[in-house]
Structures are given as C-alpha cells and as structure tokens.
Design a protein around this motif. Structure first.
Motif, PDB file in Angstrom:
ATOM      1  N   SER A 258      -8.647  58.610 -40.789  1.00  0.00           N
ATOM      2  CA  SER A 258      -9.043  57.970 -39.536  1.00  0.00           C
ATOM      3  C   SER A 258      -7.842  57.593 -38.682  1.00  0.00           C
ATOM      4  O   SER A 258      -8.002  57.145 -37.562  1.00  0.00           O
ATOM      5  N   PRO A 260      -5.026  58.517 -36.250  1.00  0.00           N
ATOM      6  CA  PRO A 260      -4.681  59.674 -35.406  1.00  0.00           C
ATOM      7  C   PRO A 260      -3.281  60.177 -35.768  1.00  0.00           C
ATOM      8  O   PRO A 260      -2.385  59.391 -36.036  1.00  0.00           O
ATOM      9  N   SER A 261      -3.121  61.477 -35.783  1.00  0.00           N
ATOM     10  CA  SER A 261      -1.841  62.050 -36.196  1.00  0.00           C
ATOM     11  C   SER A 261      -0.912  62.212 -35.006  1.00  0.00           C
ATOM     12  O   SER A 261      -1.338  62.476 -33.891  1.00  0.00           O
ATOM     13  N   ARG A 264      -0.269  66.659 -35.070  1.00  0.00           N
ATOM     14  CA  ARG A 264      -1.158  67.705 -34.581  1.00  0.00           C
ATOM     15  C   ARG A 264      -2.352  67.087 -33.872  1.00  0.00           C
ATOM     16  O   ARG A 264      -2.624  65.901 -33.979  1.00  0.00           O
ATOM     17  N   GLU A 265      -3.051  67.960 -33.148  1.00  0.00           N
ATOM     18  CA  GLU A 265      -4.203  67.475 -32.435  1.00  0.00           C
ATOM     19  C   GLU A 265      -5.466  67.794 -33.211  1.00  0.00           C
ATOM     20  O   GLU A 265      -5.599  68.888 -33.752  1.00  0.00           O
ATOM     21  N   VAL A 266      -6.362  66.826 -33.277  1.00  0.00           N
ATOM     22  CA  VAL A 266      -7.649  67.083 -33.912  1.00  0.00           C
ATOM     23  C   VAL A 266      -8.722  66.770 -32.893  1.00  0.00           C
ATOM     24  O   VAL A 266      -8.561  65.876 -32.072  1.00  0.00           O
ATOM     25  N   GLU A 267      -9.813  67.511 -32.954  1.00  0.00           N
ATOM     26  CA  GLU A 267     -10.880  67.312 -31.986  1.00  0.00           C
ATOM     27  C   GLU A 267     -11.542  65.954 -32.248  1.00  0.00           C
ATOM     28  O   GLU A 267     -11.766  65.177 -31.358  1.00  0.00           O
ATOM     29  N   GLU A 268     -11.790  65.697 -33.519  1.00  0.00           N
ATOM     30  CA  GLU A 268     -12.490  64.465 -33.861  1.00  0.00           C
ATOM     31  C   GLU A 268     -11.801  63.807 -35.042  1.00  0.00           C
ATOM     32  O   GLU A 268     -11.414  64.477 -35.994  1.00  0.00           O
ATOM     33  N   LEU A 269     -11.658  62.498 -34.996  1.00  0.00           N
ATOM     34  CA  LEU A 269     -11.061  61.772 -36.110  1.00  0.00           C
ATOM     35  C   LEU A 269     -12.095  61.634 -37.214  1.00  0.00           C
ATOM     36  O   LEU A 269     -13.275  61.527 -36.953  1.00  0.00           O
ATOM     37  N   GLN A 270     -11.613  61.608 -38.460  1.00  0.00           N
ATOM     38  CA  GLN A 270     -12.520  61.333 -39.561  1.00  0.00           C
ATOM     39  C   GLN A 270     -13.000  59.906 -39.461  1.00  0.00           C
ATOM     40  O   GLN A 270     -12.249  59.024 -39.092  1.00  0.00           O
ATOM     41  N   MET A 271     -14.239  59.697 -39.811  1.00  0.00           N
ATOM     42  CA  MET A 271     -14.738  58.337 -39.753  1.00  0.00           C
ATOM     43  C   MET A 271     -15.306  57.959 -41.104  1.00  0.00           C
ATOM     44  O   MET A 271     -15.854  58.799 -41.801  1.00  0.00           O
TER      45      MET A 271
END
Lengths: 331, 324
Positions: A258, A260-261, A264-271
């Motif tokens: 959860s 943010p990195s 790299r870019e992620v579309e959606e963060l883990q929740m």
C-alpha cells in the motif's frame, strides 16, 4: 548472551475500563542487542507506543503491565516502584519523543536543561557539566555551540530542537534509547539528518535503540530489525531486508504494497480492505483474519504466535505451515 | 501568457504577502521595521482539464497558501488567477478530517451542505437520494448518514470529506494534503478512491503534498516549491527520470527508499531559511552543492530557452548550454 540490552518477555498491557478490560499490548516478546536499532512499526492504535511507554515505566494509569517481564541488561525493571524507575529512566534508558517543543521546557535555556540533567545523573560539578553539555551539543551537530548554549528552545528550528532532545537523552550515556516517532514532526530533508544522527550515535556508542514509528521508510532507512505490530500483537519480526523483500505475514505484505513506490508507477495501490479493529472488538483467533484474503478455519479460532521471537518469525498459521502467502488482489 | 488549450486554471505571477510586523506600539517604541513574509512569490502554472497538478515542498514553502488563494480563502497580493470553469464547481478537501467536519452535525447534513447552499431549490427528497448515492460512491453505506463524525475512523472521515466535496458536482478539486493524517493502508484506500473518481467524473485536481511517493502516484505534472517559488515543474515521469533542479535531486535522494533498505546516504545539509528574510539571489543557494557567484546575487527565472521553462536554476542553464 550478555549483549542483550533489552529483553521483553510475554508483555501484556491492560486498561481496565467501565466496559471491561482492554488489552492494548498482547503477549509481546522481543530483544534488542547492544548497538542494534529495532524498529517498531504499525498503524495508529497498534500498541507500538504503548510498548515503548511500558518499557519507560510511563504507562498512564489505569494502564498497567498485567503479565510479562522486562529486563534491562539482566536487571528486571517492570516491577520497580516509582523511585526505582526514576533511577533507571534517564540514566539507563533515554527517551526521545515526537514533538521536540513539548519535550523541552520553554522557560529554561537549553544549556541549563542539559546541565540540570547531567548533574542529576552524574557527579559532575556545574562547570564540568557545562563542558559536557557543550560536547554533547557538538556531538549531535549543533553549530556555534558557544552562542547557542544560552538560547531558549523557541529560538531553535524543529530539527535543531530535536537534536537538543537527543542530546538530553544521551546525557547519562544510557544503555537503551526509546525513540517514539522522533522524526514525524520534521520535514523530509531534516528527517534524514536526524535518522543519520541516531544511526551514527548508536553505532559509535553501542547504544541499543527502540525506534517507534508509523513510517516504514524511516524504518527501512535506519533499523537493523523490525517488529510489525497489529492490534496489540506482534505480527512479524525479522531483519529489515527480509521484511521489506520477503514479508511473510499477509498484513506486512499488504502494508508494503500500500506504500506508493518511488521507483515505478502502478495504476492502483494495493489495499487492505477494512480497518484495524478497535481494542474492544478484536476478533477471535488471528486479529487480522477478517481482512486477510487467505484466512482459513484455524485462523478464526486460534491465535497464532511467533515461534521464536528472538530472531525472526511471523504470527501466521499459513506462514508457519509453509504455505506461500501471495499478495491479495486489490479490492 | 496566452491561454493554453484546454486549461482550466491558469496562475500568473501570483504573489501573497503577509504582514508579520510587531504591533504598532512596539514598532514605535522599539523602532522595529515593518516585516513582510512572502509566502507565495511569483508563481505561475497551468492546469489542464482532467489532469492532476501536484505542488510538493517542505513546510513553509507556500503550497497551502496557493490552495487558499486558488479557492479564494485568501486574496492575492499580486498576480492573476484565471479559472476557466464554473466557480461554484470548485471544491476543497482539507488535511485534517478531524477538524474539517462539524462534530455536531450528522454526516448526511454535512454532505448535503454544499447542495443546499449552491442549489437551494433542490427538493428534500432529491437531496437525501443524492446523499445516499454519494455515500455509496465513496464506499460508505447510506445508513452512515445518520451518524456523527466521531463515530468514524480517520480514513472514513476523509471519505466523508470527499463525498461533501463531490456533492456540488465539482469539476475542480483542491486537495490540501488529503492523506497526510492517515495510516498508509488507509491512505492507499483514499488515493485509489480519488483516482477512480477522477476517471469517472473527469475531475481536475490541484494536489498538495509533501510526500513525493504519493505525488508520483497521483500527479500528471509536478511543481516543486521552495520558499514561495516554483523551482521546477515537469511531467511526473520526466521529473523522476531526469530531475533538473539541485533541490529536487536532493529531495529525491533524501527520501527513504523501501526498495533499497539500510543504505547510507549523506543527508541534505542545512535547513530551510526563514521566508521573512530569504537569502538574496536563488533562495536555495546556501544549501546548494552547485551554487556559484551568480546564484548569490541574481534570482534565477524559468526561461523558455532552458529546458522549456521547466527549471529555475543557473547551474541547469549552464548545463543545458553545454549540451547544445
């Protein structure tokens, strides 16, 4: 093992309330060695500060240590009375708190506060203590010590104030420092200066440090080992590297995902769906089971324990039976 | 500056000064001069419709003042803010979900407030239907409307703030540190929600944060602020791949990196100077490893000839002319 500075065994902190007894810290065991920084991480209300406070003997009544022992370099300290604890606190255990402005007395010059603390814990005279105060201020990186020693706390910036608080904690050369969110009130560039300072002091003096924070980044940067807390219990403990790269508890995995990195870019963060239970509504079995995508029948019945808390482990039935815990799909 | 295509907000040479002088009598007796704090000192940027522009910087750099200027909570001391949209459709989400909700009001009333203010003719039944729908949109249940704010956790309260902001069918949202008060796992929930809503409702965000990793996740364009000025403004990917300003570089280097734990870094030296008496020339020069004489006397501007107005730095100018 003589280099174990802090040894906490089966610590349980309870708060009796009108509606029943709340367990803020539930069966925590951990050790910190000489020169080691142990990070305590968890969300608000997970019990990490409460653990730190019970080690310092600063639990607010009606909070009390119900079960368990705390040893400092072999001496038991959890059953000391107020006077006994006062001799330990400050002298053998230093404390650094979140807000440097409230940890310092605004009416006294910082030099006088340092001198007072030094004289309380050592048998130096006024002149000797003042020299020692100057040395400490230099050591924590305060420039122009001769001029700054007679300044008041409000004349310092937040970062400089936190350095003074660290100097205060170091006055009596304690074996252990409990640092509760020491960088949370500071900006990132100042935060990095303070963590670097803590790290250097710990290495040079061999002081053991318990670093309590909600910021996984600070832990990754500073600590040698990490203990992850959830709902008053230890979820996982291990080396920073293991925990960041190979988390074993599904909560740790979710926590890592959860964040943010920067890379790299992620579309959606883990929740992690839902939120941490309140202390009066901790579910049966594993406290994390209602939010865990892998929870089975056993997780809902039996509380998992970390087999050997001295080194590394996860309080998770799946991790203990060798099942690979993958990251839950984003809900 | 000409009107850029598709711009919804254009800010030009924006300034905001605060008078922080001692009281009149003290000035008279102690002969103290008037003192001004330049919170925002000549800022310009453009936000395109449907995009997110993030302002990042350390405390005191003026990012929250810009939020208040854009929403009209402060009047600018100089410069111009042009909003090419419906002023009524501009809303704000605040940092502290504990302070920004009225503790004496039920959640349904809180969420309905913008509706009742902006469109007082809406029938009551329609308002309550809309409130239920908004609660569902942000992941709460319609029954939650009957509760009071104290019955919710920080993350849930921030969802209520978002629902309230959405009630007026906004096209532009100013979000001032919307997740700083939240735990990381809850922060992820709120950030995902905000991204989903942006896509579904074609929202434009002015997103203010001190956390570069959050900003990387949310923003299309990032403006880095230092002491009231924008020192660098770039599309997100470019900023992370190729930071141009020494401050941005140091900032990126300073942030703890989860993917490289236990590294030993040399933290940035010095502290942010007081905005009441900023250093002459480039305000970053006392902390800058690349500073030379010109930085101490002259104030760098973002020039079209230097990386297409992306950076205000003499060292970067020299660097770019070396390349050319």
């Amino acid at each position: 093992m003589s280099d174990v500075v802090l040894d906490v065994q089966n610590l349980r902190v309870e708060f009796p309330t009108r509606k029943g007894v709340l367990t803020a810290v539930d069966d925590i065991s951990l050790q910190i060695r000489r020169g080691e920084i142990l990070g305590m991480v968890g969300e608000s209300g997970a019990g990490k500060s409460m653990t730190g406070m019970s080690i310092l003997g600063l639990l607010e009544p009606p909070g009390r240590i119900a079960v368990g022992t705390i040893h400092l370099s072999g001496d038991r300290i959890d059953n000391l009375d107020d006077r006994g604890m006062q001799a330990v606190r400050g002298r053998r255990i230093g404390a650094i708190f979140q807000d440097p402005l409230t940890s310092l007395n605004p009416l006294f010059r910082v030099g006088d506060q340092l001198v007072e603390t030094i004289r309380l814990h050592t048998d130096l005279d006024r002149t000797g203590a003042r020299e020692r105060a100057k040395d400490l201020m230099r050591e924590v990186g305060i420039p122009a010590v001769e001029e700054r020693i007679d300044s008041y706390p409000h004349q310092f910036s937040g970062g400089m104030r936190q350095r003074i608080v660290i100097a205060l904690a170091l006055c009596a050369e304690p074996e252990l420092i409990v640092a509760d969110e020491p960088t949370t009130a500071l900006d990132v560039s100042i935060q990095a200066q303070i963590t670097a300072l803590l790290k250097r002091l710990c290495r040079e003096r061999g002081t053991a440090v318990m670093l309590v924070t909600h910021d996984m980044g600070v832990i990754a940067e500073t600590a040698d080992r990490v203990a992850v807390m959830y709902a008053g219990r230890l979820a996982e403990i291990g080396s920073v590297d293991d925990l960041v790269r190979r988390p074993r508890h599904p909560y740790t995995t979710g926590l890592m995902g959860s964040i943010p990195s920067l890379r790299r870019e992620v579309e959606e963060l883990q929740m992690i769906p839902g939120s941490m239970p309140r202390l009066n509504a901790i579910p049966k079995g594993c406290a994390f089971n209602p939010r865990c995508s892998h929870a089975g029948a056993r997780c809902r019945q039996e509380v998992p324990r970390i087999p050997d808390t001295a080194t590394t482990g996860a309080a998770c039935w799946l991790a203990q039976t060798g099942t690979t815990v993958t990251q839950g799909e984003p809900a | 500056m000409t009107l850029r295509q598709n711009a919804i907000l254009e800010v030009d040479a924006l300034e905001r000064r605060f008078d922080v002088s001692a009281p009149w009598l003290n000035r008279l007796i102690e002969r103290k001069p008037r003192r001004t704090l330049r919170a925002v000192d000549g800022v310009d940027f453009v936000i395109k419709r449907g995009q997110t522009l993030a302002l990042v910087g350390e405390s005191g750099c003026g990012k929250s003042t810009i939020a208040k200027l854009v929403t009209g909570l402060h009047a600018p001391s100089g410069g111009k803010i042009s909003f090419y949209g419906d002023r009524d459709r501009l809303q704000m989400i605040f940092q502290d979900p504990f302070a920004s909700l009225n503790p004496r009001w039920r959640v349904a009333r809180i969420i309905a407030e913008p509706l009742r203010t902006l469109r007082p003719e809406t029938p009551a039944a329609e308002v309550s239907a809309r409130v239920d729908e908004l609660l569902r949109t942000v992941g709460l249940a319609p029954a939650d409307g009957l509760k009071f704010p104290h019955e919710f956790s920080g993350g849930q309260r921030q969802r209520i703030s978002i629902a309230r902001a959405l009630a007026g069918e906004p096209e532009f949202l100013v979000c001032d540190e919307p997740t700083s008060a939240l735990d990381v796992s809850v922060q992820a929930q709120v950030l995902n929600l905000m991204k989903r809503l942006q896509k579904e409702m074609d929202l434009t965000y002015l997103f203010i944060s001190h956390d570069l990793s959050v900003v990387r996740h949310m923003a299309d364009v990032i403006a880095v602020m230092y002491l009231g000025r924008i020192v660098e403004i770039q599309p997100t990917a470019d900023l992370f791949d190729n930071p141009l300003h020494p401050y941005t570089r140091l900032l990126l280097d300073t942030i703890p990196d989860l993917e490289a734990p236990c590294r030993d870094r040399s933290p940035m030296v010095g502290e942010v100077p007081s905005p009441v008496s900023p250093p002459p020339g480039c305000s970053f020069h006392p902390r800058c490893p690349l500073a030379f004489d010109r930085c101490r006397s002259e104030r760098p501007q973002r020039r079209a000839s230097v990386h297409n107005r992306r950076v205000a730095c003499f060292a970067a100018e020299e660097g770019s002319s070396d390349v050319q």
